[in-house]
Design an enzyme around this catalytic site. Structure first.
Site: not given
Ligand code: IPM
Ligand code: MG
Length: 348
Positions: A136, A187, A219, A243, A247
């Site tokens: 990042y 990884k 993975d 990240d 999700d």
């Molecule tokens: C998160 C989001 C952010 C990230 C984006 C909006 C920059 O996806 O907080 O998970 O990638 O960290």
């Molecule tokens: Mg995110």
């Protein structure tokens, strides 16, 4: 204490408004709020996604309640002007290197999980995501033309040992306060950065003999998260892997609209935000789920305000609202964003 309110773009303002109502109900006498623009909206009105006055407010505040950033009308802007730079900038400027993303299934939502209920029900984990390093922020990065005239993009994945050690300690301490098991995700079979990660986490483990440490390739971790999420207690991982895995974990918990997060630095200050984005497709329609924002407010009280009892009350009220059958669209219901806020307030 002063709370900076940064509602941001898309559904950010509507979910943040519900979180504020809940905070006012449980601790209104002890909190003051000050709001500032951030993200695409701030770019449109002030020319920058993180205006200086907003950053200044974030620095002055004891805690930050953040909504979401992301605005399709900004997609063509240069990267440093895009809405996402606001949250990345806040994390970096405030040194918020540790991101806690708890993912557990409210029993009432077992049917909403993307997993079979008997598998989903076992899930109760925390992802400790490193937040200010990795690919990042690594340099060099950019786009260029190769010698033979083709376009090329490149980013740099990098961590130094101090960055790894400090997030590893947050991981071990989090595990210590839970079921005592830490899974470090990397990884290392392919990446040098990950091999260093694994070496340093293993070294830090000597300071925490009570915690059981396992290592897993990312993975495989992605696979195990849907195969047997109940196996995980605390996961510690880098910025990019965290990240993605968070999700994924959110859908196991029923909806991305359910997961809160806390971003912490060395002191008590933190930034609290739902892990979901700005969801421009449903913004302004009252269809967003405010529970992730409300649960983020609970994390704020717990981590930055020393109000654990109030945080518990909010979490119990969320569970009660779900138990009473209230569901927003993401959970298969028709309750509005504000209606869900009302339900939580009623349960309080
Ligand atoms: C998160 C989001 C952010 C990230 C984006 C909006 C920059 O996806 O907080 O998970 O990638 O960290
Ligand atoms: Mg995110």
């Amino acid at each position: 204490m002063l709370i900076a309110l940064l509602p941001g773009d898309g559904i950010g303002p509507e979910v943040t408004a519900e979180a504020v109502r809940v905070l006012e109900a449980v601790a209104g006498d002890r909190l003051t709020f000050e709001e500032a623009p951030v993200g695409g909206g701030a770019y449109h009105t002030q020319g920058h996604p993180l205006p200086p006055a907003t950053l200044d407010l974030a620095r002055r505040a004891d805690a930050i309640l953040f909504g979401a950033v992301g605005d399709p009308s900004c997609d063509a802007l240069e990267r440093h002007l895009r809405p996402e730079q606001a949250i990345l900038g806040l994390r970096k400027e405030l040194g918020l290197f540790a991101n806690l993303r708890p993912a557990r299934l409210f029993p009432e939502l077992a049917d909403a999980s993307a997993l079979r209920p008997e598998i989903a029900r076992e899930m109760d984990l925390v992802i400790v995501r490193e937040l200010t390093g990795d690919v990042y922020f690594g340099t060099p990065r950019g786009r260029r033309e190769t010698n033979d005239g083709r376009r090329e993009g490149f980013d740099t994945m990098r961590y130094d040992e101090d960055e790894i050690a400090r997030i590893a300690r947050v991981g071990f301490e989090t595990a210590q306060g839970r079921r005592g098991s830490l899974c470090s995700v990397d990884k290392a079979n392919v990446l040098e950065t990950s091999q260093l990660w694994r070496d340093v986490v293993t070294e830090v483990a000597a300071e925490y003999p009570q915690v059981e440490l396992a290592h897993m390739y990312v993975d495989n971790a992605a696979m195990q998260l849907v195969r047997n999420p109940g196996w995980f207690d605390t996961i510690v991982t880098g910025n990019l892997f965290g990240d993605i895995l968070s999700d994924q974990a959110s859908m196991c918990a029923g909806s991305i609209g359910m997961l809160p997060s806390a971003s912490l630095g060395q002191g008590g200050k933190g930034l609290y935000e739902p892990i979901h984005g700005s969801a421009p497709d449903i913004a302004g329609q009252g269809r967003a789920n405010p529970l992730a924002a409300i649960l983020s407010a609970a994390m704020l009280l717990r981590h930055s305000a020393d109000m654990a009892a109030e945080a518990d009350r909010i979490e119990a009220a969320v569970a009660a609202a779900l138990a009473a059958g209230h569901r927003t669209a993401d959970l298969g219901g028709a309750v509005t964003c504000q209606g869900m806020g009302d339900a939580v307030l009623a349960a309080l």
